[in-house]
Design an enzyme around this catalytic site. Structure first.
Site, mmCIF file in Angstrom:
data_model
loop_
_atom_site.group_PDB
_atom_site.id
_atom_site.type_symbol
_atom_site.label_atom_id
_atom_site.label_comp_id
_atom_site.label_asym_id
_atom_site.label_seq_id
_atom_site.Cartn_x
_atom_site.Cartn_y
_atom_site.Cartn_z
ATOM 1 N N ASP A 217 0.838 -1.192 0.000
ATOM 2 C CA ASP A 217 0.000 0.000 0.000
ATOM 3 C C ASP A 217 0.877 1.247 0.000
ATOM 4 O O ASP A 217 2.018 1.200 -0.469
ATOM 5 C CB ASP A 217 -0.943 -0.035 1.209
ATOM 6 C CG ASP A 217 -2.291 0.601 0.904
ATOM 7 O OD1 ASP A 217 -2.326 1.833 0.731
ATOM 8 O OD2 ASP A 217 -3.291 -0.130 0.856
ATOM 9 N N HIS A 281 -3.613 6.286 3.384
ATOM 10 C CA HIS A 281 -4.378 5.098 3.017
ATOM 11 C C HIS A 281 -3.773 3.833 3.603
ATOM 12 O O HIS A 281 -4.453 3.018 4.229
ATOM 13 C CB HIS A 281 -4.440 5.023 1.495
ATOM 14 C CG HIS A 281 -5.293 3.936 0.952
ATOM 15 N ND1 HIS A 281 -4.828 2.655 0.735
ATOM 16 C CD2 HIS A 281 -6.591 3.930 0.550
ATOM 17 C CE1 HIS A 281 -5.797 1.912 0.242
ATOM 18 N NE2 HIS A 281 -6.883 2.651 0.106
ATOM 19 N N SER A 620 -11.147 -0.777 -0.058
ATOM 20 C CA SER A 620 -9.796 -0.743 0.514
ATOM 21 C C SER A 620 -9.820 -1.020 2.006
ATOM 22 O O SER A 620 -8.824 -1.457 2.577
ATOM 23 C CB SER A 620 -9.163 0.631 0.275
ATOM 24 O OG SER A 620 -8.753 0.774 -1.056
#
Length: 1962
Positions: A217, A281, A620
């Site tokens: 990620d 994120h 996600s």
């Protein structure tokens, strides 16, 4: 220590409670709480003890109320109150059945002071065992298997029961109470409770210990307080483990026990923390998987699914601001490292929409490899809803599509677990509570605050209700505010004004803040609104807002408390749809099942950098939930106490990962649709359902039996089918020790068959039951212990069910042991092929108002690059539409439209895509594009645009096959065609758009004026007759007109009929200004009209005003204007302080005139007159002043006949500045702004200072603060008066002010930028393809700026410039981390320089000769051959048409060479055909070769004429034959036509009577009929004749023996010849031999000779010689001159031997190929040996970052793979790869040395002063250079002038000996060195860039290896890109030295490539 002692005492004191809790499931605690609450009304205490449990159990008051039922069902998303009475009684609820007997804690079997855990468990099991009879009775009533059993604090069990049957349960003997199960929420994240995670923690103590999850990620902050392990003693990855890995990998490092390893693969450094400001994120994802927070406040700590798991920080998104995407190579590296380091699970919350399942995709292949190594892959499904939801990206379909899938890649990977998103039940969010301290409390309610800085801005303020004129709550108009608003919180309602305007008005009124009340009448919070961040603002729901308004109205002077904090509140979205509306639909486009499972992903609270937290939504967030759950499952498998441990231990690779996935899917809980009668949510949306982690762990611990489809997948993929009865098989696997039987769930809702439906009101997709459909098992389901059983099922659909629909649902099986299995199924009833691949023009997606034009043609102007919609017209209703008959463009360079392309709205993913242009007869003109696949069109929410397929443009040219030139196509009708196969289908679809190519402008005649009276007013029209014979007059009816120089550019015409000869009568109304300019005389008119192809006709005419008979004076433009200023048309300034005003007009005679000047004096006008057009022109000087002037026009020079008088004012005095000052007179400043002041003259209207309009005071003074930037700023001040005259002053101010010293502080030269820089061998000036070195130069902004690249500090020169070099090699993607800082500031920022390159052109080997013409009479010609490249992508074009390409999304760092077999048909034209074949690699390096083919249609030739030397009796007769036409060859046969040979020039000598056949042949293969000639005049047995026959036979025998011994012919025909020779010898030896016998023997022997088959046919020879040439070129002189120790010959000599053998034809192609393979094997070995010998051990044992192996291993692998290959072209590709590897290894060796301390003896510097690095090892190319840019040294044994890499075959030619005959140089001035000797490959080149000579005798005209490029090219997505300039056109033979430039450098990828590089697209 005191604290520890205290903790120990508490532990000891509470041993009983703890002992109980150690074995007590959470479910039992919940059960007891439910009983206590519903029987007594009290809640369960935090600490459960036997005493409290007893107190609760003795309360027998059961309260089974509707409210309890409603509360329970609400938690499942079901609104109980919406059910009818029957449904309310029939619905199943969860209850706890409590037994009359006491539980273990009360029945006296356990000691009250202390019992061990084992004792507690033993007694509890006894209590549970005693429940058996009651359970059986209960199951008879409920028809449900009993659920969880309790026996310690509660004696009972859970079950499901219909509400109506609850009283029946109470009547069963032994039942004490039946209690509704309480809805229980822990204080942890609600998402965990949704999936029963806490129960796993409590029941099994699994929290992820001993497992590792890779987080691929944007990065992890390893210092976050929640990134911790409770105990790091027994971790899977220790620091030592990680260091061993990093020692080998040469990247990454250890961080801490929680995050043991991390690396930034995107920026190639160890910075693993995401520096994104807004949200991180990857950190959020990491928290969901494994955060291990402590504390009770859910807003201040997070506990992930597997809190004790270790996390790998695999950062694949760059910290550079230049990109928000990542690329294939980066992802592949991270995936591979995850598997290598031993991750149990990897998570990828990323992807590109609508992927496929091809393993050609490098990410999918990497995922598959990870699975095979035992690493489970969990990937998000995507956040795009459906492709039919337009711009919304949600669960809707506005277009009625059959194919709505949007699951992203790599989530489409077959082996991955692909995760959909469900909404969280609660959300931690910003909330407001409003109180007055007494009676008012509003909230908490979710809000969206304009900025986090304003949390305290509303507290203890008074409120002000803004009212409109009617006294109602205002919408916020500024006029509705009063002075009373000042300092108060204003309240307005939503509507009319934008939120931004509402904020502005409130701020302008002096309000302290603003609250906006929603108007929908609901309690739904008002969020997702666009607020500016500069003014305190939030919104309230209608209900709460109205309550606030009512309170403030009653208490206007109250100050209210407004508390804005984080709070956990119910998630409103969960009540609307359990699934997240954004979650992407499946299946995969080939009807494979996806997504697999659902997890909470909507509104998830998790970690951020620096101990922060935030709420985020997306798949996600769902994916890491599953990743964490699979870590728990993996821990369960590793538990040695697990009864199935032995089985689990033997699971490896995909067997392990598939098992984990299957167990989770089999135990998932399907989600129901709360909006549509609780039907199922489509499996295409939710997969197998919501994950139930506890159920999965229960299965692993108790019964890991599974059910899968026949193909092994845990979902049934029915694909497409057309029969209403569809059979399929399921495989049940029983892993227990007892037999299991299964029954299908009897619930008709659960086991119903469903199809998809669309809500006609909202477009929402939902499932509905198919009435009459059913699925039934073909037999009972019985599975023996430890065995599998395959059961056939039949899906039956009603005959009336329409095709082209999905059929789907869930199969639920109840096991005989109480276990349950869940299996989704999905298929398509109908033909999947039938759905359209492209939307039509004006189709279902066409919505111009919404900015979506769907499929639409684009017309482009080449000069400006501007694009226009083709055929776009406006219909009668004012709607835009595409008229397909108006689509056209022109080949005329002056036209507006010069190219046509198509923007396609693809409705589906398609494969084998081809874009063609067809002519009017349907013949293919050219192929614009061929590609393996194209993605469907969808709306990308991130970029806020639709992702169309923009196909390549056609400019109206074509490749003329006759001469190889590009020609312009003829005008006519054409078709733009796309064709392709829908993914998952097998039928090609075609979509055509007609258009016209038209280069001729329309013709216009009879231009005139007409008039009509309309509404009492005369309307004038310009009329004409116009005609266009091809594309037609402009369909938009646009026209431009001019009357007496008054122009109307926006006119339109109307059709007024048609003339007999086909002209259209058109009328164009004049504008009012044009009508006013008309006069009674010759009016000049101009009509500008175009056709649909944009060809323009500009027609001038003199027209008479309708109704007028006189010819008066007409002055154009409506006369002389009232004012002449610098802006007046006709005024032109001069340099003497004035100018000239010119005007024109018409009059039937010459015109004269006068004017007055500034002093009032009269002067003559300067006039000219054109009698042919009755037009005049007059001019008058004017001065820079303001004055009145008069102009008089006369019909005579005496000025007696006045025609017209004009009064005008000259206004040319420009405004003036007084006391203008910039920065108070200083040229420099250190401030952010400077002041510009001054005074202007009184007539000044405006003053512009830069972009600012200055305010003028009464004295015309102005003062403006102007912002300045660091460096030089040019400040312009312009004054403008009322007449438009201007005066401008400017000054340059240098500013040293820089608020952000690091912003834009580094710039690079030559187009280099931060982020990705993509180039090939010729497109980048900063790169040297010979050395692989890039020289990067640039400049910094400040002397204090610091620059670090790849960990090295870059020196900054005094002039702020810098220069550094990077070794890029010749192939790959290589990122370099960049850190920019400033010595005056304690901060830096990170960037990245990423270079993506391929500096080596592909090789191209064709089987047909490229040197000599080919002749044929077959119009179907086949081009065959092979292309190779150092990377895996190749595209092929033939004659300018793109005919083939490979999968474009490659991992350029893979090191795998590319290979393309060429086999393409070409239709030949009669006569000469020049066939151009070109191969292009991924970076647009191109190699081109030409084949010249002559074709004539097959025909029968005239028979030859045969003439004998005599017809009289003779010993011999000579037969001569002549063909009927020149260019033909005559052949004869002496064996009855079995074999033919050419007639010798002297004729055929015949010695015996017999029949001879003759025929004519030509180059094309045509033949004549054979004619017989019978020889009868040979005198028999004449001694002389007999002797002649013997001699002839003797000679023929000798010839036959020579041929047999030549070795050129195959064994079979050689053996036959030997037999014929022996037979002839026997005949010759006969004593009684006759002429006839000898003649017969001669004939037979000649036949055997004629039938000899060459070992190496001509076509094979040509192909082999071409191949040998390519090999020899690849070896070059360096490698070619090395000696093969096994033969003692050089490799070049060995190749020359092969050439000689090929030329001689003494061996077969197979034999020669085998020899060539041996030579190449020896070359590979030699090269590998040399590389290894030149590589020190410390380098050789180091790791190649691209492959993860040591350099020595890379060398060995490449050698082994190359030698194992059976194909010579593959060996050549591996040779190229090995040469590339040599370059890379050499770079690694150089990197290990001290820079600038070389000890080379031959390294020199052309510029002087530089000490070269050490001389290269033997075989290396001299590469050392001195500092300051010295030239390459002459070290090494490769020539110092290696050959260039690009060429064509057009200009240079070679003679038959391979000598250069006409070499030229594009660069000029250079004298080439002498041509090489025969057999050499020319490599020398002249100075100043002359081209390499050509030479070499293999074959006589060696083909080139690279080619030119055109100015315009198309990228991989078909987009037209700017040309990179033509390569040299002279012929070049490319030498490829071993270390010179042929390397295929494979670099580690940590770069930044958008996944849209798949969208090369997109």
């Amino acid at each position: 220590m005191q604290r520890k002692k205290k903790g120990l005492s508490i532990l000891l004191a509470g041993t009983v409670a703890l002992g109980a809790l150690a074995v007590l499931p959470v479910g039992e605690i919940q059960a007891k709480a439910a009983i206590s609450q519903q029987t007594k009304g009290s809640s369960l205490a935090n600490t459960v003890t036997a005493a409290t449990a007893k107190q609760a159990a003795t309360d027998t008051t059961a309260a089974t109320t509707n409210q309890a039922i409603a509360t329970q069902l609400a938690a499942k998303g079901i609104d109980y109150n919406k059910l009818n009475k029957v449904q309310q009684q029939d619905i199943y609820v969860d209850v706890i059945v409590q037994m009359s007997a006491a539980p273990a804690s009360e029945n006296g079997t356990l000691r009250t002071d202390y019992s061990s855990t084992a004792e507690i468990q033993q007694e509890t099991n006894k209590v549970i065992a005693a429940q058996a009879s009651v359970k059986a009775a209960v199951e008879q009533v409920t028809q449900q298997t009993a659920g969880e059993s309790y026996g310690y604090v509660v004696n009972g069990f859970s079950t499901k029961v219909r509400v109506v049957d609850i009283p029946k349960l109470k009547q069963i003997a032994g039942v004490k109470t039946v209690t509704l199960a309480k809805v229980y929420y822990p204080t942890d994240a609600k998402a965990n409770s949704m999936a029963n995670v806490q129960a796993v923690w409590s029941n099994y103590k699994y929290k992820g210990e001993g497992t590792v999850v890779s987080v691929i990620d944007s990065g992890i902050d390893p210092t976050h307080k929640d990134m911790r392990l409770s105990d790091d003693k027994d971790v899977k990855l220790t620091k030592s483990d990680v260091e061993k890995f990093t020692d080998t990998a040469k990247h990454g490092r250890y961080f801490n026990s929680k995050v043991p390893y991390g690396f930034n693969y995107a920026d190639n450094n160890d910075t693993i923390t995401d520096d994104t400001v807004d949200e991180q994120h990857g950190m959020h994802v990491a928290g969901i998987i494994g955060a291990n927070g402590t504390g009770d406040d859910p807003a201040k700590s997070v506990v992930g699914v597997a809190p004790e798991a270790q996390l790998l920080a695999m950062k694949v998104f760059t910290n550079s601001d230049t990109s928000a995407t990542t690329g294939s190579a980066t992802l592949v590296s991270a995936i591979e490292d995850s598997a290598k380091i031993g991750a149990d699970v990897l998570n990828m919350s990323l992807g590109s929409d609508s992927g496929n399942q091809t393993l050609e995709d490098p990410e999918l292949a990497a995922v598959q490899n990870a699975n095979e190594s035992g690493t489970a892959a969990v990937i998000s499904a995507g956040n795009s809803g459906t492709s039919g939801s337009a711009t919304e990206g949600v669960n809707k379909d506005y277009y009625g599509l059959q194919d709505n899938e949007m699951v992203g890649s790599p989530g489409t990977s077959r082996g991955a677990t692909t995760v959909a998103s469900a909404e969280n039940t609660d959300v931690i969010t910003q909330a407001v509570t409003i109180t007055d301290g007494t009676g008012l409390q509003l909230g908490p309610e979710t809000i969206q605050l304009s900025s986090h800085d304003f949390t305290g801005s509303f507290d203890q303020k008074k409120f002000y209700i803004v009212k409109d004129a009617s006294g109602n709550l205002s919408k916020g108009a500024l006029a509705d505010y009063t002075a009373d608003a000042k300092g108060k919180i204003a309240i307005v309602k939503r509507g009319e004004f934008s939120f931004d305007d509402k904020q502005k008005y409130a701020q302008a009124a002096g309000a302290a803040g603003l609250i906006i009340v929603n108007t929908d009448g609901t309690a739904t919070p008002m969020t997702s609104i666009a607020l500016t961040t500069t003014f305190p603002t939030f919104g309230l729901s209608s209900v709460t807002g109205q309550k606030l308004v009512d309170w403030v109205t009653a208490h206007p002077d109250d100050s209210l408390g407004v508390k804005i904090t984080l709070a956990m509140l119910p998630n409103q979205k969960y009540t609307e749809d359990k699934m997240s509306d954004f979650t992407s639909y499946g299946p995969v486009s080939n009807l494979s099942f996806k997504p697999d499972i659902t997890a909470p992903g909507g509104n998830i609270w998790s970690t951020q950098n620096n101990n922060g937290y935030t709420n985020m939504s997306g798949t996600s967030m769902a994916s890491p939930f599953i990743a964490g759950s699979q870590a728990l499952l993996k821990q369960a498998l590793n538990n040695k106490n697990n009864p199935f441990y032995a089985y689990y231990k033997q699971l490896k690779g995909t067997a392990l990962t598939d098992f984990l996935k299957t167990v989770e899917m089999n135990t998932a809980q399907p989600i129901n649709d709360i909006n549509y009668n609780n039907v199922i949510v489509s499996p295409r949306r939710q997969g197998a359902g919501l994950v139930d982690v506890k159920a999965a762990i229960d299965a692993l611990e108790k019964n890991p039996s599974t059910v899968v489809a026949e193909n092994g997948y845990p979902a049934v993929e029915l694909k497409d089918f057309t029969s209403t009865d569809k059979t399929f098989k399921l495989t049940f696997t029983n892993r227990t020790t007892h037999e299991l039987t299964y029954q299908m769930d009897s619930n008709t809702d659960t086991n119903a068959v469903y199809t998809s439906a669309t809500d006609p009101n909202s477009g929402v997709l939902y499932d509905k039951k198919i009435d009459g459909a059913a699925i039934k098992a073909g037999s009972n389901i019985t599975v023996p212990a430890g065995k599998t059983a395959q059961i056939e099922f039949t899906l039956s659909l009603p005959k009336s069910f329409d095709q082209q629909q999905f059929v789907e649902g869930f199969l639920n099986f109840k096991g005989s042991d109480g276990s349950r299995l869940n299996l989704p199924y999905m298929g398509f009833f109908g033909d999947w092929n039938d759905g359209k691949i492209v939307d039509s023009l004006n189709g279902i997606t066409y919505s111009p108002a919404g900015g979506n034009f769907g499929t639409v043609p684009l017309l482009k102007n080449k000069n400006t690059g501007t694009q226009y919609y083709g055929g776009m017209v406006t219909d009668a209703d004012g709607n835009k539409t595409v008229d397909d008959q108006a689509i056209a463009f022109s080949s005329d360079k002056n036209a507006l439209y010069n190219e046509i392309s198509m923007k396609y709205y693809l409705l589906r993913n398609i494969s084998n895509v081809q874009v063609d242009i067809l002519d009017g007869q349907g013949n293919k003109v050219t192929t614009l594009s061929s590609s393996t696949n194209r993605k469907k069109t969808y709306y990308n929410a991130h970029s806020q645009q639709y992702i169309y397929y923009n196909a390549p443009a056609w400019d109206g040219t074509y490749y003329d096959q006759r001469d190889g030139n590009i020609k312009t196509a003829d005008d006519g009708s054409y078709t733009y065609r796309i064709s392709g196969v829908p993914e998952g289908g097998d039928k090609r679809q075609v979509f055509d758009v007609p258009f016209k190519l038209d280069s001729k402008a329309p013709t216009v005649r009879h231009v005139a004026l007409s008039a009509k009276t309309e509404n009492g007013k005369t309307q004038y029209y310009l009329t004409a007759e116009a005609k266009d014979d091809l594309s037609g007059l402009d369909a938009t009816k646009s026209v431009k007109t001019e009357i007496n120089e008054v122009t109307n550019l926006d006119a339109t015409f109307t059709d007024a009929g048609t003339t007999a000869d086909g002209y259209t009568k058109i009328e164009t109304p004049l504008s009012d200004e044009q009508a006013q300019a008309l006069g009674n005389g010759d009016n000049s008119a101009e009509l500008y009209l175009t056709d649909n192809a944009s060809n323009a006709t500009d027609q001038d005419a003199s027209v008479q005003k309708p109704g007028s008979t006189s010819f008066d004076l007409i002055v154009n433009g409506g006369g002389i204007p009232d004012k002449i200023s610098s802006t007046t048309t006709g005024y032109e300034a001069n340099t003497q302080g004035g100018g000239t005003y010119t005007f024109s007009g018409t009059y039937p005679a010459a015109v004269d005139g006068t004017y007055t000047d500034a002093q009032g004096k009269k002067h003559d006008l300067n006039t000219t007159y054109d009698a042919a057009t009755n037009s005049f022109t007059a001019s008058m000087p004017v001065t820079n002043a303001d004055y009145a002037a008069q102009v008089d026009l006369y019909a005579d020079k005496a000025h007696t006949q006045l025609l017209k008088h004009f009064d005008t004012k000259v206004r040319l005095t420009a405004p003036t500045f007084t006391d203008l000052k910039f920065n108070n007179g200083s040229d420099q400043t250190s401030e952010a702004t400077i002041k510009v002041t001054g005074t202007v003259s009184a007539d000044t209207k405006t003053v512009n200072v830069g972009d600012t309009v200055a305010a003028l005071d009464a004295q015309h003074h102005f003062s403006v603060d102007v912002p300045v930037n660091y460096g030089d700023n040019t400040i312009k001040v312009t004054a403008t008066d009322e007449d438009g005259n201007t005066t401008t002053e400017q000054k340059t101010i240098t500013s040293s002010y820089d608020p952000d010293m690091l912003k834009n502080s580094v710039t690079f030269d030559q187009g280099v930028t931060f982020g990705a820089n993509e180039f090939n061998a010729t497109s980048a000036k900063f790169y040297d393809p010979k050395t692989g070195i890039a020289t990067i130069t640039g400049k910094v902004k400040h002397p204090t700026t610091t620059l670090q690249v790849d960990g090295k500090q870059i020196p900054i020169k005094d002039d702020l410039t810098f220069s550094f070099t990077l070794d890029l090699g010749t192939l790959g993607q290589k990122p370099f981390g960049v850190v920019v800082g400033d010595t005056t500031q304690n901060k830096t920022f990170q960037e990245a320089l990423t270079f993506i390159l391929d500096a080596v052109a592909p090789t191209l080997s064709l089987d047909s000769s490229t040197d000599a013409p080919v002749y044929t009479n077959d119009p179907n010609f086949q081009i065959t051959g092979t292309a190779t490249d150092n990377a895996q992508y190749l595209s092929l074009s033939i004659n300018g048409s793109s005919v083939a390409s490979q999968y474009v999304d490659i991992n350029i760092n893979s090191g795998k060479p590319g290979h393309m077999a060429i086999d393409q048909p070409v239709k030949l034209l009669e006569g000469k055909n020049v066939l151009t074949v070109a191969v292009t690699d991924s970076e647009d390096n191109t190699t081109t070769k030409n084949i010249t083919v002559y074709y004539e249609p097959k025909k029968t030739l005239a028979a030859p004429t045969v003439t004998p030397s005599t017809t009289e009796p003779a010993k011999t007769v000579t037969l001569t034959a002549n063909s009927a036409a020149t260019g033909e060859t005559v052949q004869y046969s002496a064996d009855g036509g079995k074999t033919y040979q050419d007639v010798p020039a002297a004729g055929v000598t015949v010695t015996a009577n017999g029949t001879f056949k003759f025929k004519s042949t030509d180059l094309y293969g045509n033949e004549s009929p054979a004619v017989d000639y019978v020889v009868t005049n040979i005198k028999a047995d004449d001694p002389a004749q007999l002797q002649a026959a013997k001699q002839e036979l003797t000679n023929l025998i000798a010839s036959a023996k020579t041929l047999s011994a030549s070795g050129k012919y195959d064994d079979a025909t050689t053996t036959a010849l030997a037999a014929a020779t022996q037979k002839a010898q026997t005949a010759l030896d006969q004593t009684n031999a006759s002429v006839d016998s000898l003649t017969g023997a001669n004939r037979d022997l000649q036949t055997a000779i004629n039938q000899l088959a060459a070992k190496l046919p001509a076509d094979k020879k040509t192909s082999l010689l071409n191949q040998l040439q390519s090999v020899k070129a690849a070896l070059g002189t360096d490698l070619g001159n090395q000696t093969d120790s096994s033969t003692g010959k050089t490799f070049t000599a060995a190749l020359d031997d092969l050439v000689a053998q090929a030329q001689a034809g003494t061996q077969t192609d197979d034999q020669l190929q085998a020899t060539l393979a041996k030579v190449l094997d020896a070359v590979l070995a030699k090269l590998a040996e040399g590389i290894k010998a030149a590589t020190p051990a410390e380098v050789g044992n180091a790791k190649d970052a691209a492959t993860g192996k040591t350099w020595y291993a890379d060398i060995a692998d490449t050698l082994t793979s190359g030698q194992a290959s059976a194909d010579a072209s593959d060996k050549l590709a591996h040779l190229q790869a090995l040469q590339s590897l040599k370059t890379k290894v050499a770079a690694a060796v150089e990197a290990a040395k001290t820079v600038g301390k070389g000890d080379g003896t031959t390294g020199t510097s052309d510029k002087g002063g530089g000490q070269g690095t050490p001389a290269p090892a033997p075989g290396d190319t001299g590469k050392d250079k001195g500092d300051e840019g010295s030239q390459p040294s002459s070290g090494g044994n490769i020539p110092t002038k290696p050959a260039t890499t690009t060429s064509t075959t057009t200009d240079d030619t070679t003679d038959r000996n391979g000598q250069l005959t006409s070499g030229t140089s594009d660069k000029g001035g250079g004298q080439g060195t002498p041509a090489p000797a025969p057999g050499d490959i020319g490599k020398d080149k002249g100075d100043e860039g002359s081209q390499p000579s050509s030479g070499g005798n293999i074959p006589t005209n060696p083909a080139t290896t690279t080619s030119t490029t055109t100015d315009d090219t198309t990228d991989r997505n078909g987009q037209l890109t700017s040309g990179k300039g033509a390569l040299p056109k002279t012929g070049e033979t490319t030498e490829r030295p071993a270390f010179g430039f042929l390397g295929v450098i494979v670099v580690s990828l940590m770069g930044v490539l958008g996944l849209k590089r798949k969208q090369r697209e997109e």
